[in-house]
Write a protein that holds these residues in place. Structure first.
Motif: not given
Length: 200
Positions: A104-124
């Motif tokens: 995707f473009e250099q000036n665009r931001f895409i955030g992809v957080p992954i949550y476990d069942l406990y709602t902890h953010v495993v990785y973004t």
């Protein structure tokens, strides 16, 4: 939370030794501990099992919102109103899955957080750790001991067999919506066997 565990294992006669205040405090801690799991599972259940649900998509499949959120969108308590979302519930019990993000473009931001069942953010995933080239990201539970195949840019471990992915794709203005749709359409989830071209 130790008190919750000890209470579960406590012989029945010992319950009588607890004061009303202790019982109330343990119940409060149990509610606080369990609420995120129950609420997260509610979202996952409706998203994947109720075909009449507005954001329905089977396991390991993205639902791509084609418009901005409004007060009528109640999947989450307070979704962003300036970012089209892409949602997916990952089922990791049978095998890992591979999330593919396009370039995707250099000036665009895409955030992809992954949550476990406990709602902890495993990785973004974001431009900070995947650049703007995108890539293929393997999400596996902690029991998986397989070999990481070529073409995988990162392995992300999740302690639960259900996980939630919530992608925010930056929208610059109303005229940019078509571009966002094109990016969303390229988001992909595959079981590891499908990614490798094998039958599972």
């Amino acid at each position: 939370m130790k008190r919750i565990a000890s209470m579960v294992l406590m012989p029945l006669p010992l319950f009588a030794a607890l004061t009303q205040r202790e019982i109330t405090e343990i119940a409060k801690e149990a509610y606080i501990y369990g609420y995120p799991v129950v609420e997260n599972y509610r979202v996952m259940y409706h998203s994947t099992q109720d075909k009449n649900y507005p954001q329905y998509a089977p396991f390991n499949t993205f639902f791509n919102a084609r418009k901005l959120s409004t007060p009528q969108d109640t999947l989450f308590v307070s979704p962003n109103v300036d970012t089209p979302y892409s949602y997916a519930v990952l089922y990791l019990k049978d095998e890992p899955v591979v999330i593919s993000i396009p370039a995707f473009e250099q000036n665009r931001f895409i955030g992809v957080p992954i949550y476990d069942l406990y709602t902890h953010v495993v990785y973004t995933l974001s431009p900070k750790n995947m650049s703007h080239k995108g890539g293929h990201y393997l999400v596996a539970n902690t029991q998986w001991k397989g070999k990481v195949p070529k073409g995988i840019d990162r392995v992300i471990r999740c302690e639960t067999n259900l996980a939630y992915v919530l992608i925010r794709t930056q929208l610059f203005n109303a005229k940019d919506l078509k571009n966002v749709h094109n990016i969303q359409s390229a988001y992909q989830i595959q079981g590891l066997s499908a990614f490798l071209g094998r039958k599972h």
